[in-house]
Design a protein around this motif. Structure first.
Motif, PDB file in Angstrom:
ATOM      1  N   GLY A   1       0.671  -1.288  -0.156  1.00 14.12           N
ATOM      2  CA  GLY A   1      -0.351  -0.053  -0.184  1.00 14.12           C
ATOM      3  C   GLY A   1       0.994   1.199  -0.010  1.00 14.12           C
ATOM      4  N   SER A   2       1.924   1.096   0.092  1.00 14.70           N
ATOM      5  CA  SER A   2       3.324   2.729   0.111  1.00 14.70           C
ATOM      6  C   SER A   2       2.577   2.466  -0.999  1.00 14.70           C
ATOM      7  CB  SER A   2       4.217   2.373   0.829  1.00 14.70           C
ATOM      8  OG  SER A   2       5.237   1.129   0.007  1.00 14.70           O
ATOM      9  N   ASP A   3       3.888   4.457  -0.842  1.00 17.40           N
ATOM     10  CA  ASP A   3       3.574   5.347  -2.635  1.00 17.40           C
ATOM     11  C   ASP A   3       5.122   3.913  -3.436  1.00 17.40           C
ATOM     12  OD1 ASP A   3       2.241   6.679  -1.541  1.00 17.40           O
ATOM     13  OD2 ASP A   3       3.375   8.326  -1.114  1.00 17.40           O
ATOM     14  N   VAL A   4       6.469   3.652  -2.436  1.00  9.95           N
ATOM     15  CA  VAL A   4       6.813   2.849  -3.447  1.00  9.95           C
ATOM     16  C   VAL A   4       6.733   1.143  -4.038  1.00  9.95           C
ATOM     17  CG1 VAL A   4       9.246   1.584  -3.069  1.00  9.95           C
ATOM     18  CG2 VAL A   4       8.843   4.109  -1.565  1.00  9.95           C
ATOM     19  N   ALA A   5       5.180   0.495  -3.638  1.00 12.26           N
ATOM     20  CA  ALA A   5       5.163   0.373  -3.732  1.00 12.26           C
ATOM     21  C   ALA A   5       4.126   0.140  -5.315  1.00 12.26           C
ATOM     22  CB  ALA A   5       3.919  -0.653  -2.908  1.00 12.26           C
ATOM     23  N   GLN A   6       3.590   1.540  -4.641  1.00 11.76           N
ATOM     24  CA  GLN A   6       2.216   1.488  -5.490  1.00 11.76           C
ATOM     25  C   GLN A   6       3.270   1.925  -7.205  1.00 11.76           C
ATOM     26  OE1 GLN A   6      -0.074   0.304  -3.991  1.00 11.76           O
ATOM     27  NE2 GLN A   6      -1.299   1.082  -5.599  1.00 11.76           N
ATOM     28  N   ALA A   7       3.492   2.581  -7.348  1.00 11.41           N
ATOM     29  CA  ALA A   7       5.023   2.479  -8.410  1.00 11.41           C
ATOM     30  C   ALA A   7       5.919   1.886  -8.607  1.00 11.41           C
ATOM     31  CB  ALA A   7       6.005   4.167  -7.907  1.00 11.41           C
ATOM     32  N   ALA A   8       6.454   0.369  -8.201  1.00 12.35           N
ATOM     33  CA  ALA A   8       6.777   0.062  -8.623  1.00 12.35           C
ATOM     34  C   ALA A   8       5.749  -0.837  -9.246  1.00 12.35           C
ATOM     35  CB  ALA A   8       7.496  -0.856  -7.330  1.00 12.35           C
ATOM     36  N   ALA A   9       4.476  -1.017  -9.105  1.00 12.64           N
ATOM     37  CA  ALA A   9       3.242  -1.994  -9.122  1.00 12.64           C
ATOM     38  C   ALA A   9       3.374  -1.611 -10.942  1.00 12.64           C
ATOM     39  CB  ALA A   9       2.402  -1.473  -8.469  1.00 12.64           C
ATOM     40  N   ARG A  10       3.493  -0.186 -11.490  1.00 13.80           N
ATOM     41  CA  ARG A  10       2.853   0.431 -12.015  1.00 13.80           C
ATOM     42  C   ARG A  10       3.934   0.608 -13.407  1.00 13.80           C
ATOM     43  NH1 ARG A  10       1.837   5.013  -9.304  1.00 13.80           N
ATOM     44  NH2 ARG A  10       4.053   6.338  -9.495  1.00 13.80           N
ATOM     45  N   ARG A  11       6.207  -0.303 -12.739  1.00 14.52           N
ATOM     46  CA  ARG A  11       6.601  -0.597 -13.641  1.00 14.52           C
ATOM     47  C   ARG A  11       6.211  -1.852 -14.166  1.00 14.52           C
ATOM     48  NH1 ARG A  11      10.140   1.894 -15.621  1.00 14.52           N
ATOM     49  NH2 ARG A  11       9.956   1.776 -17.370  1.00 14.52           N
TER      50      ARG A  11
ATOM     51  N   VAL B   1      12.625  -8.652  -9.884  1.00 14.64           N
ATOM     52  CA  VAL B   1      13.026  -6.579 -10.556  1.00 14.64           C
ATOM     53  C   VAL B   1      12.750  -5.748  -9.264  1.00 14.64           C
ATOM     54  CG1 VAL B   1      12.312  -4.989 -12.137  1.00 14.64           C
ATOM     55  CG2 VAL B   1      12.008  -7.570 -12.877  1.00 14.64           C
ATOM     56  N   THR B   2      14.333  -5.463  -8.973  1.00 19.84           N
ATOM     57  CA  THR B   2      13.594  -4.356  -8.039  1.00 19.84           C
ATOM     58  C   THR B   2      13.087  -2.488  -8.124  1.00 19.84           C
ATOM     59  OG1 THR B   2      16.028  -4.445  -7.706  1.00 19.84           O
ATOM     60  CG2 THR B   2      14.798  -5.285  -6.315  1.00 19.84           C
ATOM     61  N   VAL B   3      12.618  -2.097  -7.959  1.00 20.13           N
ATOM     62  CA  VAL B   3      11.679  -0.537  -8.483  1.00 20.13           C
ATOM     63  C   VAL B   3      12.298   0.440  -7.280  1.00 20.13           C
ATOM     64  CG1 VAL B   3      10.399   0.760  -9.504  1.00 20.13           C
ATOM     65  CG2 VAL B   3      10.542  -1.631  -9.661  1.00 20.13           C
ATOM     66  N   THR B   4      13.292   1.278  -7.581  1.00 23.02           N
ATOM     67  CA  THR B   4      13.354   2.223  -6.561  1.00 23.02           C
ATOM     68  C   THR B   4      12.513   3.270  -6.469  1.00 23.02           C
ATOM     69  OG1 THR B   4      14.757   3.558  -8.148  1.00 23.02           O
ATOM     70  CG2 THR B   4      15.832   2.038  -6.458  1.00 23.02           C
ATOM     71  N   PRO B   5      12.318   4.200  -5.742  1.00 24.63           N
ATOM     72  CA  PRO B   5      11.071   5.273  -5.689  1.00 24.63           C
ATOM     73  C   PRO B   5      11.520   6.095  -7.207  1.00 24.63           C
ATOM     74  CG  PRO B   5      11.814   4.899  -3.672  1.00 24.63           C
ATOM     75  CD  PRO B   5      12.763   3.858  -4.496  1.00 24.63           C
TER      76      PRO B   5
END
Lengths: 392, 299
Positions: B12-22, B139-143
């Motif tokens: 639910g964090s912003d970081v997770a949401q951004a990663a989900a988009r990628r 696959v890791t996604v930074t902010p």
């Protein structure tokens, strides 16, 4: 109901295996347990007054105090800390509430009720110190229970508890020194200074007590966490070990109360209204802290679940820490230790009432933005216990 | 390595949401289906009160996980992806890895806040544990990598840093299929570690001309990789730079407009890593693009 794959269990959210939101047995009847321990202690002291001798001789009280402090420090949820640091405005609100307004308010209440400066209240240095010891000790694991009942964010509350647990290691001694030893003489509390003088306590004694009764359990908590996770895995530590050690806090707390009342049962029975006298400023403290947190949370536009988490962490205290240090410094039979025990005694009824106030606020202001699942009463689906989803 | 199913966990964090988009970008390009997973962290429930467990908190966390997973599935579906949502309860990193194991997941896409050093050794990081324990590529996604506003969402070029070790060659072999599936250009980069070389020379005093001595085997190695990759039909770019490996990799990523970095992991953890660090580790924490990592085969 949820069409998502999940693991079913006895406390599962499914209609088939659902369980109403509730408090656990041990937590729910805390007041009863404490009263029971008091009665048992008084009875013990009356029937066999000699029983306390060996208890004190073998340092059973001190061992009990360390045992009491260890579980909350072994289960500090470091994993949720990042969540706390992700929102700076909310974090600063929490910091101001916990470490500025809270201690100051408790000090003010202690001055009004027990310093002897404000008529008609007589000076009561022991209770004054008891309140200070409580006021400087920030929240504990019980906060998670209150917060949950009021539909606050469990993740955020767990993060705040973790933060306060670590932060208090550094700050508790400094706060005690400032508010109990440094500030009173400056404000001209001569009666109080005389009172403290008769205890003959020094700054070193207080710091030693904190080093032992906060430092040892904290170090033990860190060691067992790393050792346990390394050897038996994180799952074992969180799911098996933590639930097993948690009740130790309550057992040790009750043991301390029994010994305390066995030692000084006579004094207390002679002045039973003293419990009420200590309960009054404490209740005022809980209520004010809670209301201020809610007003400030709403003021900065925090959502309900986060505000609730902050409100309860600010309103509740680490009574175990206060008790441990009070007993260590002044002895189990002291009025200071007695005052600190009133904390857990009234915690359940007062905070349960505040839970209802929180839910009332949520409804009154139609306070939205929570993501932790909705309040039963505001669920659009009425009686249905289905979690509300943004879609479907 | 075929990539038909991607697992995208969220807290639910912003970081997770951004990663989900990628992650959805990647799934779209791969024509893969996605599983979105939200884990109710049971350690929060066991930490509550005197009882050491709270059925009520467990239930709340599950409800919340349910909401998060469902919402993310809707986002995936809206993007035309075939999506499954799931909720688990337990220690997040372990549940994510178990889920990947049980559901034939081909790769995990997860957000990372980029915490390092002592803070990570103490607090830990879910992404970090997943990288170290997952049976599949992660696959890791930074902010920074999650922000897609000013960059294209297609993955057209993949950078494979190589130090000539077995580990990096193994990682390349396993990740080339990804380049295949994405029809992406393959970049091979070797960074000659100046500090390391100079330190070694000062100790052993080889007296050799440092520059040429070192670049020769490197060029050979890169040429071998490139020839092999070209034979498989990849478009290949090779490059050599010198400096600190992690810094140079990140620098190259920016200047060459790389869309993804692929590397092997060293598998160090805890305080050992907090002190020693690893190149992969630094790249994972600071890369401006998603980083795909594979664990050494033998583990």
């Amino acid at each position: 109901m949820s069409d998502l794959e999940h693991q079913h269990g006895s406390d599962c959210a499914c209609p088939d295996c659902g369980d109403p939101r509730s408090m656990d047995f041990l937590d729910k009847y805390l007041t009863v347990w404490i009263f029971g321990a008091m009665a048992l202690g008084v009875g013990l002291g009356y029937i066999t007054p000699g029983v306390v001798g060996p208890i004190q001789e073998y340092y059973l009280v001190e061992i009990g105090l360390i045992a009491m402090m260890y579980p909350p420090l072994a289960k500090v949820n470091y994993g949720q800390l990042p969540r706390v640091f992700s929102a700076w405005r909310v974090l600063s609100l929490s910091l101001i509430q916990n470490w500025l307004i809270g201690p100051t308010l408790m000090f003010a209440l202690a001055v009004v009720f027990f310093s002897g400066l404000v008529p008609p209240f007589p000076a009561h240095p022991e209770y004054f110190l008891g309140l200070i010891f409580i006021g400087m000790a920030r929240c504990i694991a019980m906060v998670l229970v209150w917060n949950d009942l009021a539909d606050g964010s469990s993740e955020y509350a767990a993060g705040l508890v973790a933060f306060n647990s670590v932060f208090q290691i550094i700050t508790y001694g400094v706060y005690i020194w400032f508010f109990a030893l440094f500030l009173p003489p400056l404000l001209g509390m001569d009666a109080l200074v005389a009172g403290i003088g008769t205890f003959d306590i020094t700054v070193e004694q207080v710091f030693w007590a904190i080093a032992i009764f906060l430092g040892i359990p904290f170090a033990g908590g860190i060691l067992t966490r790393f050792g346990g996770v390394r050897t038996k895995g994180e799952e074992w530590y969180e799911e098996q070990f933590v639930p097993k050690i948690s009740p130790v806090t309550l057992i040790a707390l009750l043991f301390t109360v029994i010994v305390m009342f066995a030692t000084q049962g006579d004094n207390i029975l002679a002045q039973p209204t003293d419990v009420l006298w200590i309960a009054v400023p404490l209740t005022i403290y809980f209520v004010i802290m809670f209301l201020v947190s809610f007003a400030m949370g709403r003021g900065i536009g925090a959502d309900y679940s986060t505000t609730t988490a902050i409100g309860f962490t600010a309103a509740s205290n680490n009574f175990e820490l206060a008790i441990a240090v009070a007993v260590a410094v002044f002895g189990v039979g002291s009025g200071v230790a007695f005052a600190t025990v009133v904390g857990p005694l009234i915690e359940v009824p007062v905070l349960l009432a505040l839970v209802n106030v929180a839910i009332y606020f949520q409804q009154k202001f139609d306070w939205a933005g929570y993501e932790t699942g909705q309040l039963e009463s505001t669920k659009p689906t009425g009686e249905d216990t289905t979690p509300v989803k943004t879609n479907d | 390595m075929t990539l038909n199913t991607l697992l995208i966990p969220t807290d639910g964090s912003d970081v997770a949401q951004a990663a989900a988009r990628r992650g959805f970008d990647l799934a779209t390009q791969l024509e893969a289906n996605v599983h979105v997973l939200s884990v109710a962290d049971s350690s929060i429930a066991t930490g509550a009160g005197y009882s050491g467990d709270s059925a009520s908190i467990r239930r709340r966390l599950r409800e919340q996980a349910d909401v998060r997973a469902t919402a993310l599935r809707e986002t995936a579906t809206a993007r035309g992806l075939e999506a499954t949502a799931a909720v688990r309860e337990g220690i997040p990193a372990m549940e994510i890895v178990d889920y990947a194991d049980e559901h034939g997941i081909d790769a995990i896409v997860i957000g990372t806040v980029g915490r390092g050093g002592v803070a990570r050794a103490i607090i830990g990081s879910v992404a970090d544990k997943v990288v170290r324990t997952a049976p599949v590529p992660v696959v890791t996604v930074t902010p920074a990598a999650g922000e897609t506003a000013d960059q294209q969402t297609e993955f057209d070029s993949i950078l494979f840093p190589t130090d000539g070790s077995e580990r990096s060659t193994d990682a390349i072999d396993r990740c080339l299929a990804l380049a295949d599936a994405l029809e992406a250009t393959v970049h091979f980069l070797t960074v000659i570690d100046d500090d390391l070389a100079e330190t070694l020379e000062s100790i052993f005093d080889t007296g050799a001309d440092p520059a040429s001595e070192r670049t020769e085997p490197v060029d050979e190695h890169l040429e071998t990789l490139a020839t092999r990759a070209r034979a498989d039909g990849h478009e290949v770019v090779v490059a050599t730079t010198s400096g600190k490996p992690a810094t140079e990799i990140l620098e190259y990523t920016k200047t060459a407009g790389i869309d993804m970095v692929a590397m092997g992991t060293a598998g160090r953890s805890g305080f050992e890593r907090a002190l020693l660090g690893s190149v992969t580790d630094r790249v994972i924490r600071t890369a401006p693009v998603p980083v795909v990592t594979v664990r050494p085969n033998e583990i």
